[in-house]
Write an enzyme that holds these catalytic residues in place. Structure first.
Site, PDB file in Angstrom:
ATOM      1  N   GLU A  37       0.999  -1.279   0.043  1.00 11.82           N
ATOM      2  CA  GLU A  37       0.000  -0.012  -0.068  1.00 11.82           C
ATOM      3  C   GLU A  37       0.851   1.203   0.003  1.00 11.82           C
ATOM      4  OE1 GLU A  37      -2.990   0.144  -0.573  1.00 11.82           O
ATOM      5  OE2 GLU A  37      -3.753  -1.877  -0.363  1.00 11.82           O
ATOM      6  N   TYR A 120      -5.795   6.738   4.307  1.00  7.16           N
ATOM      7  CA  TYR A 120      -5.867   5.535   3.167  1.00  7.16           C
ATOM      8  C   TYR A 120      -5.176   4.649   3.649  1.00  7.16           C
ATOM      9  CZ  TYR A 120      -5.206   2.787  -0.470  1.00  7.16           C
ATOM     10  OH  TYR A 120      -5.087   1.639  -1.425  1.00  7.16           O
ATOM     11  N   ASP A 138      -9.148   6.043  -2.032  1.00 10.30           N
ATOM     12  CA  ASP A 138      -8.331   6.603  -2.793  1.00 10.30           C
ATOM     13  C   ASP A 138      -9.009   7.186  -4.126  1.00 10.30           C
ATOM     14  OD1 ASP A 138      -8.875   4.373  -4.382  1.00 10.30           O
ATOM     15  OD2 ASP A 138      -7.221   3.482  -4.576  1.00 10.30           O
TER      16      ASP A 138
END
Length: 339
Positions: A37, A120, A138
């Protein structure tokens, strides 16, 4: 009115049948999921895959990465850009090593307190690794939700993003990780910015923008700001020992990376000599021109070769240059010296 149960079932069934086979989806290791990520922030999947595979080979567990020196990490990250990502990740995993016995915390509050973990990253890792009911919002998800709800608000505003996050968490099923990934996957491969594939959309019947023929109108697009253009002369300063000056940057977005001396095009050679404390011979060798586009700037660089018989702390053997981390912009212009 959205039929939440039907929407969730349609989306999750589509995801299970159609999700891309990505290396970070083959693991439940929170460290690997977190690493992926971090890499995926503002970077395309196809670019990330080889970097992810290199990192899990070189740093197969959290302790290995925590114990690595920053220079090695920056070198392995070289070309991926946004170098603060790996510096922050390094600091965060060190804290996990020291505070949480090298175990990524499954408590959202603890995880969100780590360096570089924002809404996020926190939502993605906590939902995918631990199935905590947190949204991961996102750009892909914002676009899906804007079209789903025919939402004309400015999706770049933090307040709007928080509102969208709350909306998602209000309809989130117990399969939080799959649900977040399904929304992201939908935005990446079906509900794309241009020419969305509405005919293939598993939640088309729930989409207000599709019903109203407004898919191309949302999310509302803000006029992009023009990039600042910057012009540099970049110097290959060589001595008779096959060494070249490379300066390690400090306190910038490219901190820890090495670069050739670069100056505004109006800077005189006399000024450069004074700053470096070196006498320079300038045979007027022009290596060529390079353009490099960053997110907010465009660099135009002209390369020149200079020679010196003086000494300087930043001289590096040319045989060692490839071992040092350099930004892609600097790699581009350095290659001219090799031609």
């Amino acid at each position: 009115m959205l039929n939440i149960s039907d929407f969730n079932n349609n989306l999750l069934a589509w995801y299970q049948a159609n999700k891309r086979d990505l290396p970070w989806r083959r693991t439940s290791d929170p460290y690997y999921i977190w690493l992926s990520e971090v890499m995926l922030q503002q970077t395309q999947v196809i670019t990330v895959i080889p970097y992810f595979e290199k990192f899990i080979t070189n740093y197969p567990d959290l302790d290995t990465l925590a114990d690595a020196d920053e220079g090695s990490l920056l070198k392995d990250w070289e070309g991926l850009g946004y170098y603060n990502r790996i510096r922050n990740f390094h600091a965060a995993v060190k804290e996990v090593q020291n505070t949480y016995d090298s175990t990524v915390p499954d408590d959202p509050d603890a995880f969100f307190s780590l360096k570089g973990v924002g809404p996020y990253i926190g939502g993605a890792v906590q939902s995918i690794a631990f199935n905590n009911l947190l949204a991961a919002v996102d750009g892909n998800v914002l676009r899906v939700m804007a079209r789903l709800n025919l939402d004309y608000r400015d999706m770049t505003k933090t307040s709007v993003q928080k509102s969208v996050k709350q909306d998602i968490e209000a309809i989130m099923p117990l399969e939080a990780g799959d649900f977040n990934q399904a929304l992201m996957e939908l935005g990446a491969v079906v509900c794309t910015p241009r020419t969305p594939k509405c005919i293939m959309c598993p939640v088309q019947e729930h989409c207000e923008a599709y019903k109203e023929g407004q898919v191309s109108g949302v999310p509302v697009k803000k006029r992009a700001k023009s990039k600042k253009e910057v012009y540099y002369n970049v110097y290959f300063i060589l001595n008779d020992k096959e060494e070249i000056i490379l300066k390690k940057q400090e306190g910038t977005l490219l901190g820890g990376m090495y670069e050739l001396p670069k100056y505004d095009i109006d800077t005189s050679l006399e000024t450069i000599e004074e700053e470096l404390g070196l006498p320079l011979d300038h045979p007027d060798i022009h290596t060529g021109s390079v353009k490099h586009v960053f997110t907010h700037q465009i660099w135009y660089m002209e390369g020149y070769v200079l020679y010196t018989k003086g000494t300087h702390d930043d001289f590096v053997p040319r045989t060692e240059v490839e071992k040092l981390p350099m930004s892609r912009a600097m790699q581009k212009i350095y290659r001219q010296l090799e031609m």
